[in-house]
Design an enzyme around this catalytic site. Structure first.
Site, PDB file in Angstrom:
ATOM      1  N   SER A 136     -25.551  37.717 -38.777  1.00  0.00           N
ATOM      2  CA  SER A 136     -26.276  38.266 -39.933  1.00  0.00           C
ATOM      3  C   SER A 136     -27.585  38.857 -39.437  1.00  0.00           C
ATOM      4  O   SER A 136     -28.085  38.463 -38.370  1.00  0.00           O
ATOM      5  CB  SER A 136     -26.566  37.139 -40.924  1.00  0.00           C
ATOM      6  OG  SER A 136     -27.529  37.555 -41.872  1.00  0.00           O
ATOM      7  N   TYR A 149     -29.439  28.357 -42.911  1.00  0.00           N
ATOM      8  CA  TYR A 149     -28.457  29.427 -42.628  1.00  0.00           C
ATOM      9  C   TYR A 149     -28.975  30.332 -41.505  1.00  0.00           C
ATOM     10  O   TYR A 149     -28.226  30.670 -40.579  1.00  0.00           O
ATOM     11  CB  TYR A 149     -28.222  30.206 -43.925  1.00  0.00           C
ATOM     12  CG  TYR A 149     -27.291  31.381 -43.839  1.00  0.00           C
ATOM     13  CD1 TYR A 149     -25.910  31.208 -43.757  1.00  0.00           C
ATOM     14  CD2 TYR A 149     -27.775  32.691 -43.866  1.00  0.00           C
ATOM     15  CE1 TYR A 149     -25.050  32.296 -43.713  1.00  0.00           C
ATOM     16  CE2 TYR A 149     -26.931  33.777 -43.822  1.00  0.00           C
ATOM     17  CZ  TYR A 149     -25.566  33.583 -43.746  1.00  0.00           C
ATOM     18  OH  TYR A 149     -24.719  34.666 -43.703  1.00  0.00           O
ATOM     19  N   LYS A 153     -27.271  31.315 -37.663  1.00  0.00           N
ATOM     20  CA  LYS A 153     -26.954  32.668 -37.188  1.00  0.00           C
ATOM     21  C   LYS A 153     -27.736  32.994 -35.909  1.00  0.00           C
ATOM     22  O   LYS A 153     -27.243  33.711 -35.036  1.00  0.00           O
ATOM     23  CB  LYS A 153     -27.230  33.685 -38.302  1.00  0.00           C
ATOM     24  CG  LYS A 153     -26.325  33.509 -39.536  1.00  0.00           C
ATOM     25  CD  LYS A 153     -24.838  33.602 -39.198  1.00  0.00           C
ATOM     26  CE  LYS A 153     -23.945  33.630 -40.438  1.00  0.00           C
ATOM     27  NZ  LYS A 153     -22.514  33.721 -40.115  1.00  0.00           N
TER      28      LYS A 153
HETATM   29  P1  NDP Z   1     -17.407  34.425 -48.520  1.00  0.00           P
HETATM   30  O1  NDP Z   1     -18.165  33.228 -48.992  1.00  0.00           O
HETATM   31  O2  NDP Z   1     -17.047  35.469 -49.506  1.00  0.00           O
HETATM   32  O3  NDP Z   1     -16.078  33.956 -47.746  1.00  0.00           O
HETATM   33  C1  NDP Z   1     -16.178  32.949 -46.764  1.00  0.00           C
HETATM   34  C2  NDP Z   1     -14.801  32.574 -46.274  1.00  0.00           C
HETATM   35  O4  NDP Z   1     -14.973  31.522 -45.299  1.00  0.00           O
HETATM   36  C3  NDP Z   1     -13.921  32.001 -47.387  1.00  0.00           C
HETATM   37  O5  NDP Z   1     -12.592  32.439 -47.213  1.00  0.00           O
HETATM   38  C4  NDP Z   1     -14.045  30.500 -47.179  1.00  0.00           C
HETATM   39  O6  NDP Z   1     -12.936  29.744 -47.601  1.00  0.00           O
HETATM   40  C5  NDP Z   1     -14.115  30.428 -45.651  1.00  0.00           C
HETATM   41  N1  NDP Z   1     -14.640  29.133 -45.237  1.00  0.00           N
HETATM   42  C6  NDP Z   1     -15.831  28.557 -45.579  1.00  0.00           C
HETATM   43  N2  NDP Z   1     -15.884  27.315 -45.091  1.00  0.00           N
HETATM   44  C7  NDP Z   1     -14.720  27.086 -44.436  1.00  0.00           C
HETATM   45  C8  NDP Z   1     -14.182  25.972 -43.736  1.00  0.00           C
HETATM   46  N3  NDP Z   1     -14.835  24.803 -43.632  1.00  0.00           N
HETATM   47  N4  NDP Z   1     -12.951  26.105 -43.184  1.00  0.00           N
HETATM   48  C9  NDP Z   1     -12.262  27.242 -43.295  1.00  0.00           C
HETATM   49  N5  NDP Z   1     -12.705  28.338 -43.953  1.00  0.00           N
HETATM   50  C10 NDP Z   1     -13.925  28.243 -44.516  1.00  0.00           C
HETATM   51  O7  NDP Z   1     -18.306  35.031 -47.344  1.00  0.00           O
HETATM   52  P2  NDP Z   1     -18.488  36.554 -46.830  1.00  0.00           P
HETATM   53  O8  NDP Z   1     -17.192  37.236 -46.756  1.00  0.00           O
HETATM   54  O9  NDP Z   1     -19.600  37.146 -47.589  1.00  0.00           O
HETATM   55  O10 NDP Z   1     -19.061  36.261 -45.374  1.00  0.00           O
HETATM   56  C11 NDP Z   1     -18.292  36.450 -44.204  1.00  0.00           C
HETATM   57  C12 NDP Z   1     -19.230  36.368 -43.013  1.00  0.00           C
HETATM   58  O11 NDP Z   1     -20.261  37.355 -43.128  1.00  0.00           O
HETATM   59  C13 NDP Z   1     -19.958  35.020 -42.892  1.00  0.00           C
HETATM   60  O12 NDP Z   1     -20.080  34.681 -41.537  1.00  0.00           O
HETATM   61  C14 NDP Z   1     -21.329  35.310 -43.472  1.00  0.00           C
HETATM   62  O13 NDP Z   1     -22.310  34.433 -42.979  1.00  0.00           O
HETATM   63  C15 NDP Z   1     -21.527  36.741 -42.986  1.00  0.00           C
HETATM   64  N6  NDP Z   1     -22.515  37.491 -43.731  1.00  0.00           N
HETATM   65  C16 NDP Z   1     -22.375  37.667 -45.090  1.00  0.00           C
HETATM   66  C17 NDP Z   1     -23.330  38.364 -45.794  1.00  0.00           C
HETATM   67  C18 NDP Z   1     -23.238  38.554 -47.270  1.00  0.00           C
HETATM   68  O14 NDP Z   1     -24.259  38.977 -47.876  1.00  0.00           O
HETATM   69  N7  NDP Z   1     -22.102  38.326 -47.907  1.00  0.00           N
HETATM   70  C19 NDP Z   1     -24.507  38.947 -45.109  1.00  0.00           C
HETATM   71  C20 NDP Z   1     -24.534  38.728 -43.694  1.00  0.00           C
HETATM   72  C21 NDP Z   1     -23.567  38.025 -43.045  1.00  0.00           C
HETATM   73  P3  NDP Z   1     -12.861  29.129 -49.105  1.00  0.00           P
HETATM   74  O15 NDP Z   1     -12.332  30.258 -49.928  1.00  0.00           O
HETATM   75  O16 NDP Z   1     -11.956  27.987 -48.998  1.00  0.00           O
HETATM   76  O17 NDP Z   1     -14.269  28.743 -49.474  1.00  0.00           O
END
Ligand code: NDP
Length: 244
Positions: A136, A149, A153
Site C-alpha cells: 500500500s 496496518y 505494509k
Molecule cells: P478486501 O477486504 O475487499 O478483500 C480481502 C480479501 O482477503 C477477501 O477475499 C478476504 O476474505 C481475504 N482474507 C482476509 N483475511 C483472510 C484470511 N485470514 N485468510 C484468507 N483470506 C483472507 O480487500 P481489497 O481487495 O481492498 O485489498 C486487497 C489488497 O490490497 C490488500 O492487501 C490490501 O491491504 C491492499 N490495499 C487495498 C487498498 C484499498 O483501499 N482497498 C489500498 C491499498 C492497498 P473474506 O472474504 O473471507 O474476508
C-alpha cells in the site's frame, strides 16, 4: 502488448473479493491455471460460477500450520500474488497487542508462510517464478489511526526487498504493488465518509482513487515476462501521492 501465462500455475490469496478476485479472473483469462485462495467459501463459489476454470482453495491464512498443509498440497506454483489482508482502525495509544498480532498474522506472517512453500518448490525444480506482494502507499506515509496496518505494509516492503535479493540469482522475481485507496469493501469501509475522503483525494495529484483494474493491470505486468528485469521494486498505483 499481449500477456499470456499458458502452461503456468498461479496462486492468488484473498481471491474471494476485491482486488484478489479480479486478479484471479484476469490470470485465468490470460491462460494460467489459477488457484483462488480465500477464507469464505461462499465468495469462492460465486467466483467459480463466474469463471469455472478457477480452482477454489478455502483456507484461513491466520492458521500457520493448516495453511502450510493446504498450500503444499497444490504442487508447483509459478506465479504468486500475496494479496489477502485485513485492516483495522485505532489511535497509536489505544492499539492493542491483539490487534497487532491479528493484523500481522494475515498481512505479513501469512506472506512469509505461503511464499516459503511456493519458493521451496521453485528452488527444488530450478524453476523461474514471479511473486507480487500487495502492499500500500501507507507503507511509505503515515495515516492517522491506521498505524497497525501501516506497520504491516512497511514490513511487507522490507520483506519484498529481502526476497528479491536472495531469490534473484535463482530467477525468481519479487515485487510490490502499492495502491492508494481503492473502493473495494475494504476501501468503502474506511473512505466513503466525505470528511475523511476529501483531504485524502486532495493529496492525490490525479485527484482520484485507484480503480481495481488499475491495480490488477500492474500486478499482471509484474508477474509477466514483460517485467523480466524488474525485481525488488515498489510499484506505486497512488495517483502520484508519494511524488509530492
Ligand atoms: P478486501 O477486504 O475487499 O478483500 C480481502 C480479501 O482477503 C477477501 O477475499 C478476504 O476474505 C481475504 N482474507 C482476509 N483475511 C483472510 C484470511 N485470514 N485468510 C484468507 N483470506 C483472507 O480487500 P481489497 O481487495 O481492498 O485489498 C486487497 C489488497 O490490497 C490488500 O492487501 C490490501 O491491504 C491492499 N490495499 C487495498 C487498498 C484499498 O483501499 N482497498 C489500498 C491499498 C492497498 P473474506 O472474504 O473471507 O474476508
Amino acid at each position: 502488448m499481449e500477456i499470456k501465462f499458458n502452461g503456468q500455475k498461479a496462486l492468488v490469496t484473498g481471491a474471494g473479493r476485491g482486488i484478489g478476485r479480479e486478479t484471479a479472473k484476469m490470470l485465468s483469462k490470460c491462460g494460467a491455471t489459477t488457484y483462488a485462495l480465500s477464507r469464505t467459501e461462499e465468495h469462492l463459489k460465486t467466483l467459480v460460477e463466474e469463471c469455472p476454470a478457477i480452482v477454489p482453495v478455502v483456507c484461513d491464512l491466520s492458521n500457520w500450520d493448516r495453511t502450510r498443509e493446504i498450500v503444499s498440497s497444490l504442487g508447483p506454483i509459478d506465479l504468486l500474488v500475496n494479496n489477502a489482508a485485513v485492516a483495522s482502525m485505532s489511535a497509536f495509544v489505544d492499539s492493542t497487542k491483539e490487534e497487532f498480532d491479528d493484523t500481522f498474522a494475515v498481512n505479513f506472517y501469512a506472506v512469509v508462510n505461503v511464499s516459503q512453500i511456493v519458493v521451496k518448490g521453485m528452488l527444488a525444480d530450478k524453476r523461474h517464478g514471479s511473486i507480487v506482494n500487495i502492499s500500500s502507499e501507507v507503507s511509505r506515509m503515515a495515516l492517522k489511526n491506521h498505524g497497525v496496518y501501516c506497520c504491516t505494509k512497511g514490513a511487507l516492503d522490507a520483506l519484498t526487498r529481502s526476497m528479491a535479493l536472495e531469490l534473484g540469482p535463482h530467477g525468481i522475481r519479487v515485487n510490490c504493488v502499492n495502491p492508494t485507496v481503492v473502493l473495494t469493501e475494504m476501501g468503502i469501509k474506511y473512505w466513503t465518509d466525505p470528511i475523511k475522503a476529501a483531504p485524502m483525494l486532495d493529496r492525490i495529484p490525479l485527484k482520484k482513487f485507484a480503480e481495481v483494474e488499475d491495480v490488477v493491470h500492474s500486478i499482471i505486468f509484474l508477474l509477466s515476462d514483460k517485467a523480466n528485469s524488474t525485481t525488488g521494486s515498489l510499484h506505486m498505483v497512488d495517483g502520484g501521492t508519494l511524488c509530492c
